[in-house]
Write an enzyme that holds these catalytic residues in place. Sequence first.
Site, short mmCIF file in Angstrom:
data_model
loop_
_atom_site.label_atom_id
_atom_site.label_comp_id
_atom_site.label_asym_id
_atom_site.label_seq_id
_atom_site.Cartn_x
_atom_site.Cartn_y
_atom_site.Cartn_z
N HIS A 37 0.76 -1.29 0.15
CA HIS A 37 0.08 0.08 -0.07
C HIS A 37 0.86 1.07 -0.06
O HIS A 37 2.16 1.11 0.26
CB HIS A 37 -0.94 0.09 1.23
CG HIS A 37 -0.34 0.11 2.47
ND1 HIS A 37 -0.07 -0.91 3.40
CD2 HIS A 37 0.44 1.15 2.96
CE1 HIS A 37 0.48 -0.90 4.66
NE2 HIS A 37 0.84 0.56 4.50
P1 TYD Z 1 -1.95 -3.23 7.71
O1 TYD Z 1 -1.39 -1.83 7.85
O2 TYD Z 1 -2.44 -3.75 6.40
O3 TYD Z 1 -0.45 -4.03 7.74
P2 TYD Z 1 0.75 -4.16 6.94
O4 TYD Z 1 1.09 -2.85 6.09
O5 TYD Z 1 1.99 -4.24 7.81
O6 TYD Z 1 0.81 -5.33 6.08
O7 TYD Z 1 -2.69 -3.47 8.74
C1 TYD Z 1 -3.05 -4.86 9.27
C2 TYD Z 1 -4.25 -4.60 9.86
O8 TYD Z 1 -4.05 -3.83 11.50
C3 TYD Z 1 -5.41 -3.98 9.13
O9 TYD Z 1 -6.63 -4.65 9.59
C4 TYD Z 1 -5.51 -2.70 9.78
C5 TYD Z 1 -5.05 -3.02 11.48
N1 TYD Z 1 -4.22 -1.75 11.69
C6 TYD Z 1 -4.67 -0.95 13.16
O10 TYD Z 1 -5.78 -1.34 13.37
N2 TYD Z 1 -4.01 0.11 13.36
C7 TYD Z 1 -2.82 0.35 13.08
O11 TYD Z 1 -2.15 1.30 13.49
C8 TYD Z 1 -2.13 -0.45 11.82
C9 TYD Z 1 -0.99 -0.11 11.15
C10 TYD Z 1 -3.04 -1.50 11.27
#
Ligand code: TYD
Length: 132
Positions: A49
């Site tokens: 992303h």
């Molecule tokens: P995501 O940002 O997609 O993780 P990565 O980039 O490491 O693959 O987040 C994974 C899940 O956690 C998603 O459901 C959103 C949640 N999340 C939160 O609730 N708070 C946060 O601060 C972050 C970073 C993620």
Amino acid sequence: MMYELLNFKVRGDHTGNLVALEQGTDFPFDIKRVYYIWGTDRDAIRGRHAHRNLEQVIVCTSGSCDFILDDGHERVTVHLDNPAVGLHIKSNIWREFTNFSPDCVVMVLASEHYDESDYIRDYEQFKTEIAK
Ligand code: TYD
């Protein structure tokens, strides 16, 4: 510039090392959120992303991993394996991270609270938005 590497001041002696990150002195933005990731399979690919506004500093506090960064024109891979180094990424950079060592812990310091509307999770959408 797609990213910068911050070399933190290490206070170390024979008993070990300490890095302190303090808003306003050693750090490029006000920290509103900290999260960390561990227990990842080596071949897992996280991220995939970009953020519309968020800035982050990413620290691999244990082990190692690779960050693949893409500004829509070129892709670079940054290997993180040093707790005294922070990877500073501003907005509108597509990122994926992978190649996790078994002991990898990734700590992320973020400039904003969590906001799903700040995420661009589709690569074609990312390309469209940065072309504007
Ligand atoms: P995501 O940002 O997609 O993780 P990565 O980039 O490491 O693959 O987040 C994974 C899940 O956690 C998603 O459901 C959103 C949640 N999340 C939160 O609730 N708070 C946060 O601060 C972050 C970073 C993620």
